[in-house]
Scaffold this active site. Structure first.
Site, PDB file in Angstrom:
ATOM      1  N   ASP A  71       0.834  -1.200   0.000  1.00 27.94           N
ATOM      2  CA  ASP A  71       0.000   0.000   0.000  1.00 27.94           C
ATOM      3  C   ASP A  71       0.873   1.256   0.000  1.00 27.94           C
ATOM      4  OD1 ASP A  71      -2.395   1.829   0.801  1.00 27.94           O
ATOM      5  OD2 ASP A  71      -3.317  -0.153   0.680  1.00 27.94           O
ATOM      6  N   ASP A  72       0.402   2.330   0.585  1.00 30.97           N
ATOM      7  CA  ASP A  72       1.011   3.663   0.498  1.00 30.97           C
ATOM      8  C   ASP A  72       2.384   3.723   1.171  1.00 30.97           C
ATOM      9  OD1 ASP A  72       1.206   6.375  -0.060  1.00 30.97           O
ATOM     10  OD2 ASP A  72      -0.635   6.924   0.994  1.00 30.97           O
ATOM     11  N   LYS A  74      -3.724  -0.919  -6.840  1.00 36.11           N
ATOM     12  CA  LYS A  74      -4.762  -0.278  -6.040  1.00 36.11           C
ATOM     13  C   LYS A  74      -4.608   1.221  -6.243  1.00 36.11           C
ATOM     14  CE  LYS A  74      -6.201   0.696  -1.291  1.00 36.11           C
ATOM     15  NZ  LYS A  74      -5.929   0.455   0.157  1.00 36.11           N
ATOM     16  N   ASP A 100      -5.998   4.992  -5.523  1.00 37.82           N
ATOM     17  CA  ASP A 100      -6.761   5.748  -4.534  1.00 37.82           C
ATOM     18  C   ASP A 100      -7.301   7.062  -5.123  1.00 37.82           C
ATOM     19  OD1 ASP A 100      -7.828   6.219  -1.963  1.00 37.82           O
ATOM     20  OD2 ASP A 100      -6.018   5.438  -1.001  1.00 37.82           O
ATOM     21  N   ARG A 124     -14.165   0.387  -5.034  1.00 44.40           N
ATOM     22  CA  ARG A 124     -14.619   0.549  -3.663  1.00 44.40           C
ATOM     23  C   ARG A 124     -15.987   1.216  -3.648  1.00 44.40           C
ATOM     24  NH1 ARG A 124     -10.812   1.532   0.260  1.00 44.40           N
ATOM     25  NH2 ARG A 124     -12.502   2.593   1.362  1.00 44.40           N
ATOM     26  N   ASP A 179     -13.283   4.167   4.038  1.00 44.09           N
ATOM     27  CA  ASP A 179     -12.443   3.093   4.580  1.00 44.09           C
ATOM     28  C   ASP A 179     -13.116   2.367   5.744  1.00 44.09           C
ATOM     29  OD1 ASP A 179     -10.584   3.916   2.775  1.00 44.09           O
ATOM     30  OD2 ASP A 179      -9.094   4.581   4.237  1.00 44.09           O
TER      31      ASP A 179
END
Length: 506
Positions: free
Chosen positions: A74-75, A151, A153, A209, A213
């Site tokens: 992830d980030d 992924k 965002d 999504r 979150d």
């Protein structure tokens, strides 16, 4: 479009990319993707050691052979862009001293796939360099590193949002760039349900999504995740800190939007992060599986507890998620008691949906999910009329006049002792695979690498069917005693009563 049987996958993929086929037609996520992402448990605490250790444990614990194939970073992994190299992203050399390609090679050597993260904005959510305006450069960089999953965002999007056209165009730009690399890269949108991605996501990406979150809470109201109740689908501020029941409610309105290759994403799993009860984690995993959400583990697998490994390893429940029909369960009813609260979407509810037939007969199997939002144990009932309402209202569906075998999909859950033995066996070999695989430890371990869920269901593999508990007679009722904040999950199979024509559920 027809292709010669002699064409290789690479050739077919090249043809698909050349003719401009969109993300959902990239041959990926025919069933919902499964894997692991570090964000829920570890946030920005990332390193190549974390990824390689986790990948080895996914193999050791038999999770790879259950279908968890993507290891997603992830980030917080970059230090910015290299102005002298076309502005390409640069991995943090302290966190990833051997570089991303080496990490990808290690993960691929385990027959797993490597995923990465960015944002369709100037910055990522962690305020690292984003990919807006750099889509082609970044897609080519990731492809050169051997990335298999993105992924993507929605932070710092510079106002390129507010209607479906703006958001879909912004995300399509990256989808086109990924396709143009010639490398199959699963494309997972993370725009939190902003601008109704379920309306356009299927022509852009493999999943999207649907909410802000998730966090490790069952039903707590949080003003930072403001949308609930009957209007939750129309959420102008997706927010974050969304509870399990909040996201379940939002999913109920849009289940028909999912299809093979393109899925509603309810966010990563919280199983194993420690704040929910065992019953709540069972309900969480059951719900995500029934509506065909991607199953992306979000816990720290290096410290997994036996009970959580047992939940994540339930092949009979995973088989619902990976069912070849790709049909999401739908909520048939929701009601509240004096122990539930409409403001937190934690009511009593029943969901049902079609599964591939495992009886060889004319009627599909059905999944039935009963969720108890109350704070005490409840006896819950689902009538065949409600379960099969899509095939006829007011009990007129032909399935209501049939008998159905009821199979409990949690009855054969792995024991904590067996799960602990798997964890111990991995530790005994130094948390390195060395040819070791937990699929060989204990009994009743399904291996989807050797036999896909589609093939296993067609063969009536009992590991995928749960345990037969009763038979419901015509016009009857499925009954279960359900733990507080828990769930019961059943597979219904038609009992042969002569020649009948098939009725496919929606």
């Amino acid at each position: 479009m027809a292709f010669s049987k002699g064409l290789s996958f690479a050739t077919v993929a090249a043809v698909l990319f050349a003719i401009g086929v969109q993300a959902k037609d990239n041959g990926l996520a025919i069933t919902p993707q499964m894997g692991w992402d570090n964000w829920n448990a570890l946030g920005c605490d990332v390193s190549e050691e974390l990824l390689v250790q986790t990948a080895n444990l996914i193999v050791d614990y038999g999770l790879k052979d259950l279908g968890y194939q993507y290891v997603i970073l992830d980030d917080c992994w970059s230090i910015g862009r290299n102005a002298s190299n076309n502005g390409s992203l640069v991995a943090d050399p302290k966190k990833f001293p051997r570089g991303m390609a080496a990490v990808a090679d290690d993960i691929h050597a385990l027959n797993l796939k490597f995923g990465m993260y960015s944002s369709a904005g100037k910055y990522t959510c962690g305020q690292y360099a984003g990919s807006l305006g750099y889509e082609t450069v970044d897609a080519n960089t990731w492809a050169s590193w051997g990335v298999d999953y993105l992924k993507y965002d929605n932070c710092y999007n510079e106002g390129y949002a507010g209607n479906q056209q703006l958001s879909s165009a912004r995300y399509r730009t990256m989808g086109d760039a990924l396709n143009a690399t010639g490398r199959p890269i699963l494309y997972s949108l993370c725009n939190w349900g902003e601008d109704y991605p379920w309306n356009w996501g299927s022509t852009v990406a493999n999943s999207w999504r649907i909410s802000g979150d998730v966090y490790d809470n069952w039903d707590r109201y949080d003003a930072r995740c403001p949308c609930y109740g009957e209007d939750a689908w129309n959420c102008g501020l997706p927010g974050f800190h969304c509870s399990i029941t909040n996201i379940m409610n939002k999913a109920s309105f849009i289940v028909s939007k999912a299809q093979p290759g393109a899925w509603n994403d309810l966010d990563m799993l919280e199983v194993g992060n420690g704040a929910l009860t065992d019953a709540e984690y069972v309900a969480h995993f059951s719900m995500w599986s029934a509506v065909k959400s991607p199953l992306i583990m979000g816990n720290d697998i290096r410290v997994i507890k036996p009970a959580d490994l047992a939940i994540l390893s339930n092949a009979a429940v995973i088989a619902v998620n990976q069912d070849p029909l790709g049909s999401s369960a739908a909520r048939r009813w929701l009601y509240h008691t004096n122990e539930t609260n409409n403001a937190t979407d934690n009511g009593m509810q029943m969901w049902s949906g079609s599964l591939v037939s495992t009886t060889g007969g004319d009627y599909n199997d059905m999944v039935v999910l009963l969720v108890n939002g109350a704070n005490s144990t409840q006896v819950m009932n689902a009538t065949l009329a409600d379960i099969f309402i899509d095939s006829g209202p007011q009990g007129t569906a032909p399935q209501v006049g049939m008998s159905w075998e009821v199979r409990d999909l949690w009855a054969n859950r792995m024991s904590n002792a067996e799960a602990q033995a798997i964890i111990n066996a991995s530790s005994a070999v130094g948390n390195a695979t060395n040819g070791y695989n937990a699929t060989t430890v204990g009994s009743g371990r399904y291996n989807a690498t050797a036999t896909s869920y589609k093939v296993g269901l067609a063969a009536n593999n009992t590991l995928l069917l749960g345990n037969a508990t009763t038979t419901v007679m015509p016009s009857g009722t499925v009954t279960a005693t359900v733990d507080p904040h828990g769930a019961a999950l059943f597979r219904l199979r038609a009992v042969a009563t002569g020649s009948m024509r098939k009725r496919d559920e929606l």
